[in-house]
Design a protein around this motif. Sequence first.
Motif, PDB file in Angstrom:
ATOM      1  N   ALA A 347     -13.681 -30.755 -42.032  1.00 45.94           N
ATOM      2  CA  ALA A 347     -14.242 -32.109 -41.956  1.00 45.94           C
ATOM      3  C   ALA A 347     -14.146 -32.668 -40.545  1.00 45.94           C
ATOM      4  CB  ALA A 347     -13.502 -33.027 -42.938  1.00 45.94           C
ATOM      5  N   THR A 351     -17.375 -33.790 -38.410  1.00 50.05           N
ATOM      6  CA  THR A 351     -17.548 -35.150 -37.889  1.00 50.05           C
ATOM      7  C   THR A 351     -17.873 -35.117 -36.400  1.00 50.05           C
ATOM      8  OG1 THR A 351     -16.015 -36.034 -39.531  1.00 50.05           O
ATOM      9  CG2 THR A 351     -16.446 -37.396 -37.611  1.00 50.05           C
ATOM     10  N   ASP A 370     -21.159 -40.937 -43.167  1.00 49.40           N
ATOM     11  CA  ASP A 370     -20.817 -40.045 -44.282  1.00 49.40           C
ATOM     12  C   ASP A 370     -19.806 -38.982 -43.850  1.00 49.40           C
ATOM     13  OD1 ASP A 370     -22.481 -41.412 -45.985  1.00 49.40           O
ATOM     14  OD2 ASP A 370     -24.182 -40.026 -45.757  1.00 49.40           O
ATOM     15  N   ALA A 371     -20.006 -38.420 -42.658  1.00 47.33           N
ATOM     16  CA  ALA A 371     -19.089 -37.395 -42.166  1.00 47.33           C
ATOM     17  C   ALA A 371     -17.694 -37.979 -41.943  1.00 47.33           C
ATOM     18  CB  ALA A 371     -19.623 -36.792 -40.869  1.00 47.33           C
ATOM     19  N   GLU A 373     -16.393 -40.562 -43.511  1.00 49.23           N
ATOM     20  CA  GLU A 373     -15.808 -40.817 -44.823  1.00 49.23           C
ATOM     21  C   GLU A 373     -15.266 -39.536 -45.444  1.00 49.23           C
ATOM     22  OE1 GLU A 373     -17.038 -42.723 -49.174  1.00 49.23           O
ATOM     23  OE2 GLU A 373     -18.456 -42.796 -47.490  1.00 49.23           O
ATOM     24  N   ASP A 374     -16.007 -38.442 -45.271  1.00 49.59           N
ATOM     25  CA  ASP A 374     -15.540 -37.150 -45.794  1.00 49.59           C
ATOM     26  C   ASP A 374     -14.242 -36.711 -45.106  1.00 49.59           C
ATOM     27  OD1 ASP A 374     -17.701 -37.037 -47.481  1.00 49.59           O
ATOM     28  OD2 ASP A 374     -18.897 -35.737 -46.182  1.00 49.59           O
ATOM     29  N   GLU A 375     -14.150 -36.948 -43.798  1.00 52.06           N
ATOM     30  CA  GLU A 375     -12.942 -36.555 -43.078  1.00 52.06           C
ATOM     31  C   GLU A 375     -11.745 -37.390 -43.529  1.00 52.06           C
ATOM     32  OE1 GLU A 375     -11.049 -36.346 -38.581  1.00 52.06           O
ATOM     33  OE2 GLU A 375     -13.198 -36.698 -38.832  1.00 52.06           O
ATOM     34  N   SER A 377     -11.353 -38.833 -46.402  1.00 51.78           N
ATOM     35  CA  SER A 377     -10.999 -38.405 -47.763  1.00 51.78           C
ATOM     36  C   SER A 377     -10.225 -37.101 -47.740  1.00 51.78           C
ATOM     37  CB  SER A 377     -12.275 -38.246 -48.605  1.00 51.78           C
ATOM     38  OG  SER A 377     -12.947 -39.481 -48.759  1.00 51.78           O
ATOM     39  N   ALA A 378     -10.616 -36.181 -46.881  1.00 55.99           N
ATOM     40  CA  ALA A 378      -9.915 -34.894 -46.788  1.00 55.99           C
ATOM     41  C   ALA A 378      -8.492 -35.082 -46.278  1.00 55.99           C
ATOM     42  CB  ALA A 378     -10.691 -33.955 -45.867  1.00 55.99           C
TER      43      ALA A 378
END
Length: 437
Positions: A347, A351, A370-371, A373-375, A377-378
């Motif tokens: 992630a 990003t 979005d990227a 947010e994914d990072e 969350s990870a």
Amino acid sequence: MTSANAENLAQALSLAYSNNPTLNAARAGLRSTDENVPQALSAYRPTVSASGSATRTWRDYEYLSGTSSRYAATTTSLGLQVQQILYRGNRTRNGVKQAEAAIQAARESLKATEQSVLLDVATAYMDILQNQAILELRKQNVAFLREQARSAKDRFAVGETINTDVNQAEASLAAAISLVYAAEATLSASQATYQQLVGKKPGTLVAGYSVDNLFPKSVDAAVKQGISQHPSVQAAKFNVDANELAVKIAEGALLPTVSVTGETGRSWTNLTGATNSASITGAVSIPLYSGGANHSAVRQAKETLGQTRIQLDLARDQIRAGIVSAWGLLQASTQQITAAKAGVKAARLATRGVVEEQKVGQRTLLDVLDAQEDEISARISLIEAQHDRIVASFSLASATGNLSAANLKLKVKRYDPTEHYKAVRDKWFGLRTPDGR
């Protein structure tokens, strides 16, 4: 570099061992239970009572001759009675054994309380570390999104983007700020729980640690150890013993009672002088019928015994289920850490790539958000997995019955449950407790 006043997990556990009100209340409860033994032993000992009375009597006599006289007498008496029960259907012997079994059960319950408190402290400690890390991530995310929102406004001002990008960036920023407030509230709650358990506010906490050395390396061995030695199971066993003796005590009420009583006294009046008396009486009391109360008490004791046997089976089942559950969480969290580390790495790279591509127009601002947010969350998933791994190890140690101050090698003065018992067991009299109250 660790601060000199940093607080580690072992210190938190040690403070709780000494200060936790739940644990201290359980210790006080055990000391109260200790007193059942001298109370049971008292039936072996004689009872001594003294009595005293003083009576003043007046009588007026009127004679047929018309004369009268007054009579006044003072009678005083003192008495002493000593009674010794010689036999009461083995209820005294069984009562002492029952009190001893109850103490053993209470000691095991105290061990179970100690384990529960230490597990709660370890969980609260790790909750704070987790929530602090999540709050820091949320703040970093706000800083990142604030920069994205500023950049979007600058590009919109020079016509390089549309107003939608600005709105998206501001919406993401507002949501991130809201999550910061939520994370702060969660952290405050975990700190309050920690203070309740430990007795002080948390300082600067350092990383926690697992206790994998406190339980076997296979789930079957852990289950076998837990159902054989866990304090809850041991307490249930002693409760069965105590209730078996309760049946015998209830049956003892149907047997004769043999006693011997000695009495001595002295009485005197102002008219006749003093009189001394003494007597010794042997008595046998045989219960024939008590309205069914004694028989009902026996039946009741047998039902209670059956209940405690069921509770013993239930305790074993609960320990087995707790071990299997904790073992599953331990294995799952270990695998989750590996997966989460890989996810964080991927992630982070994603990003950075999306940000660079957005700079050259190959990605939109929405892709960047979005990227990011994914990072986040990870990274949160990794934090939670690391938290769960340590908590699961403490849970498994507790489920197997091994989570104690001694096994954790805490630097504390160990509470000795036998000290108070030895001090009061053979006391014949005295109102003060061993600690002077």
